[in-house]
Scaffold this motif. Structure first.
Motif, mmCIF file in Angstrom:
data_model
loop_
_atom_site.group_PDB
_atom_site.id
_atom_site.type_symbol
_atom_site.label_atom_id
_atom_site.label_comp_id
_atom_site.label_asym_id
_atom_site.label_seq_id
_atom_site.Cartn_x
_atom_site.Cartn_y
_atom_site.Cartn_z
ATOM 1 N N GLN A 92 -72.047 9.147 60.056
ATOM 2 C CA GLN A 92 -72.719 7.664 60.095
ATOM 3 C C GLN A 92 -73.564 7.358 59.232
ATOM 4 O OE1 GLN A 92 -71.483 5.048 62.105
ATOM 5 N NE2 GLN A 92 -70.005 6.458 62.593
ATOM 6 N N LEU A 93 -74.535 8.383 58.664
ATOM 7 C CA LEU A 93 -75.533 8.266 57.735
ATOM 8 C C LEU A 93 -74.631 8.214 56.398
ATOM 9 C CD1 LEU A 93 -78.227 10.860 58.818
ATOM 10 C CD2 LEU A 93 -78.455 8.163 58.741
ATOM 11 N N ASP A 95 -63.756 1.269 53.220
ATOM 12 C CA ASP A 95 -62.513 2.067 53.447
ATOM 13 C C ASP A 95 -62.692 3.392 53.663
ATOM 14 O OD1 ASP A 95 -61.266 -0.583 53.467
ATOM 15 O OD2 ASP A 95 -60.575 -0.499 51.577
ATOM 16 N N LEU A 96 -63.328 3.994 52.975
ATOM 17 C CA LEU A 96 -63.563 5.420 52.733
ATOM 18 C C LEU A 96 -64.381 5.849 53.978
ATOM 19 C CD1 LEU A 96 -63.160 8.189 51.159
ATOM 20 C CD2 LEU A 96 -65.616 7.580 50.057
ATOM 21 N N VAL A 97 -65.286 5.190 54.193
ATOM 22 C CA VAL A 97 -66.147 5.434 55.611
ATOM 23 C C VAL A 97 -65.458 5.440 56.774
ATOM 24 C CG1 VAL A 97 -67.907 4.507 56.849
ATOM 25 C CG2 VAL A 97 -68.248 4.451 54.528
ATOM 26 N N GLY A 136 -63.057 8.798 60.939
ATOM 27 C CA GLY A 136 -62.250 9.065 62.197
ATOM 28 C C GLY A 136 -61.620 10.388 61.953
ATOM 29 N N ALA A 137 -61.832 10.864 60.825
ATOM 30 C CA ALA A 137 -61.494 12.536 60.702
ATOM 31 C C ALA A 137 -62.385 13.176 61.382
ATOM 32 C CB ALA A 137 -61.387 12.775 59.325
ATOM 33 N N LEU A 155 -62.912 15.947 68.661
ATOM 34 C CA LEU A 155 -62.223 16.047 69.994
ATOM 35 C C LEU A 155 -61.042 17.045 69.848
ATOM 36 C CD1 LEU A 155 -61.722 12.080 70.077
ATOM 37 C CD2 LEU A 155 -63.118 13.422 71.521
ATOM 38 N N LEU A 156 -60.650 17.377 68.862
ATOM 39 C CA LEU A 156 -59.580 18.584 68.883
ATOM 40 C C LEU A 156 -60.397 19.934 69.118
ATOM 41 C CD1 LEU A 156 -57.424 17.925 65.871
ATOM 42 C CD2 LEU A 156 -56.660 17.886 68.140
#
Length: 161
Positions: A16-17, A26-28, A33-34, A40-41
């Motif tokens: 987030q920072l 778009d990169l953020v 997400g990654a 989560l994984l």
């Protein structure tokens, strides 16, 4: 699990920072997400594979080892009770006398007469001779010990005390 949660939260805050510092949104979105997918994984893998806490495993093995030590010690005490009087005098009598002192609250060093009177009262003359710390035979190598039944009766009376 705590380490995993803290690491995941740190990763999300770091991403987030990073998002605040970047102009290309778009990169953020992709990086966030990654990072979230990675957390989560990792949490899913931990919950399916790493359910056993290492502390619990150590306690389980410690309790198993403690039980094995107790069993070995008990078998040894029984074998000493069934051997010669010298084994009884050397190994069991000091332990039983110490346990009697602790359980009865009568210290031999403080008042020897009260100590012996309490021992006779609790065990009776027959069993007190096997607990009395002063009744050691110097020539008891060939004499038989009192056996398992006497040890059992002494331990039961100590337990009731």
């Amino acid at each position: 699990m705590r380490k995993l949660v803290v690491a995941g939260a740190f990763l999300v805050v770091a991403v987030q920072l990073f998002a605040l510092a970047q102009f290309d949104r778009d990169l953020v979105v992709g990086v966030t997400g990654a990072a979230l997918a990675g957390v989560l994984l990792a949490a899913r893998w931990y919950l399916t594979h790493g359910t056993a806490d290492p502390v619990d495993e150590a306690e389980g093995s410690d309790s198993g080892a403690a039980l094995r030590r107790w069993l070995t010690r008990t078998e040894t005490l029984i074998s000493w009770s069934e051997s010669s009087r010298s084994d009884w005098d050397r190994r069991l009598r000091p332990m039983l006398a110490r346990q009697f002192e602790l359980a009865a609250g009568q210290r031999k060093a403080k008042d020897p007469r009260a100590f012996h009177a309490a021992g006779r009262m609790l065990f009776g003359e027959q069993l007190w001779q096997w607990v009395d710390p002063e009744n050691i035979s110097r020539t008891g190598g060939q004499e038989p010990g009192p056996g398992r039944d006497a040890l059992n009766e002494i331990l039961q009376r100590l337990e009731r005390l």
